[in-house]
Motif scaffolding. Structure first.
Motif, mmCIF file in Angstrom:
data_model
loop_
_atom_site.group_PDB
_atom_site.id
_atom_site.type_symbol
_atom_site.label_atom_id
_atom_site.label_comp_id
_atom_site.label_asym_id
_atom_site.label_seq_id
_atom_site.Cartn_x
_atom_site.Cartn_y
_atom_site.Cartn_z
ATOM 1 N N LEU A 1 0.830 -1.207 0.000
ATOM 2 C CA LEU A 1 0.000 0.000 0.000
ATOM 3 C C LEU A 1 0.866 1.260 0.000
ATOM 4 N N GLU A 2 1.942 1.248 0.765
ATOM 5 C CA GLU A 2 2.859 2.390 0.783
ATOM 6 C C GLU A 2 3.520 2.570 -0.587
ATOM 7 N N ARG A 3 3.861 1.458 -1.239
ATOM 8 C CA ARG A 3 4.471 1.529 -2.570
ATOM 9 C C ARG A 3 3.508 2.154 -3.576
ATOM 10 N N ILE A 4 2.257 1.742 -3.523
ATOM 11 C CA ILE A 4 1.258 2.279 -4.449
ATOM 12 C C ILE A 4 1.084 3.778 -4.226
ATOM 13 N N ALA A 5 1.074 4.197 -2.959
ATOM 14 C CA ALA A 5 0.901 5.615 -2.654
ATOM 15 C C ALA A 5 2.122 6.432 -3.075
ATOM 16 N N ALA A 6 3.300 5.829 -3.060
ATOM 17 C CA ALA A 6 4.532 6.559 -3.387
ATOM 18 C C ALA A 6 4.776 6.639 -4.887
ATOM 19 N N ARG A 7 4.430 5.596 -5.621
ATOM 20 C CA ARG A 7 4.701 5.554 -7.067
ATOM 21 C C ARG A 7 3.457 5.124 -7.812
ATOM 22 N N PRO A 8 3.067 5.870 -8.817
ATOM 23 C CA PRO A 8 1.886 5.459 -9.583
ATOM 24 C C PRO A 8 2.178 4.180 -10.358
ATOM 25 N N PRO A 9 1.151 3.394 -10.609
ATOM 26 C CA PRO A 9 1.363 2.196 -11.422
ATOM 27 C C PRO A 9 1.748 2.612 -12.837
ATOM 28 N N GLY A 10 2.441 1.735 -13.531
ATOM 29 C CA GLY A 10 2.854 2.023 -14.895
ATOM 30 C C GLY A 10 1.682 2.000 -15.866
ATOM 31 N N ALA A 11 1.909 2.546 -17.045
ATOM 32 C CA ALA A 11 0.851 2.626 -18.059
ATOM 33 C C ALA A 11 0.333 1.237 -18.437
ATOM 34 N N LYS A 12 1.236 0.253 -18.522
ATOM 35 C CA LYS A 12 0.796 -1.103 -18.875
ATOM 36 C C LYS A 12 -0.092 -1.696 -17.791
ATOM 37 N N GLU A 13 0.287 -1.473 -16.531
ATOM 38 C CA GLU A 13 -0.510 -2.007 -15.428
ATOM 39 C C GLU A 13 -1.890 -1.356 -15.387
ATOM 40 N N ARG B 1 -2.431 7.349 -8.058
ATOM 41 C CA ARG B 1 -1.448 7.634 -7.024
ATOM 42 C C ARG B 1 -2.030 8.587 -5.971
ATOM 43 N N ARG B 2 -2.690 9.656 -6.428
ATOM 44 C CA ARG B 2 -3.277 10.628 -5.495
ATOM 45 C C ARG B 2 -4.362 9.983 -4.630
ATOM 46 N N ARG C 1 -4.353 9.267 -0.366
ATOM 47 C CA ARG C 1 -5.441 9.600 0.551
ATOM 48 C C ARG C 1 -5.962 8.364 1.282
ATOM 49 N N LEU C 2 -6.173 7.280 0.542
ATOM 50 C CA LEU C 2 -6.792 6.096 1.125
ATOM 51 C C LEU C 2 -5.844 5.298 2.011
ATOM 52 N N PHE C 3 -4.560 5.288 1.661
ATOM 53 C CA PHE C 3 -3.611 4.434 2.353
ATOM 54 C C PHE C 3 -2.680 5.204 3.275
ATOM 55 N N ASP C 4 -3.091 6.351 3.733
ATOM 56 C CA ASP C 4 -2.294 7.147 4.665
ATOM 57 C C ASP C 4 -2.194 6.398 5.997
#
Length: 106
Positions: free
Chosen positions: A8-20, A75-76, A80-83
């Motif tokens: 969850l922290e990874r998702i909040a820090a970096r947006p998923p790639g275009a392919k994902e 990412r945004r 918010r959700l995973f703070d």
């Protein structure tokens, strides 16, 4: 719990790639269209739209909105959700196991 929190922290820090994001869009749209095959599911969906939004959305509208989602929007939302300061965790299982998992997640 530690692995889930780290993801969850990874998702909040970096947006998923275009392919994902494209893969997730295709998956979501496919499930949405398949769900329309059931009359009961379709009626439930329309009822929820009326209750929550006061209107019904066409399938074309919904598919278009799904296609508009960007990695940065995700990412945004994740920020918010995973703070961690606002999160609360719950688990089911033997108390000792849950307490240990909670300590390890910190």
């Amino acid at each position: 719990m530690r692995i889930v929190r780290r993801e969850l922290e990874r998702i909040a820090a970096r947006p998923p790639g275009a392919k994902e994001v494209a893969r997730a869009r295709d998956h979501l749209k496919g499930n949405l269209v398949l769900g329309l095959e059931s009359a009961g599911h379709r009626m439930m969906k329309l009822a929820k739209q009326e209750i929550y939004f006061g209107r019904q959305f066409t399938i074309a509208d919904t598919l278009e909105r799904i296609d508009e989602v960007t990695p940065d929007q995700l990412r945004r939302l994740a920020e918010r959700l995973f703070d961690p300061a606002r999160s609360a965790w719950s688990a089911v299982g033997p108390a000792a196991s849950i307490e240990q998992a909670g300590r390890e997640a910190r």
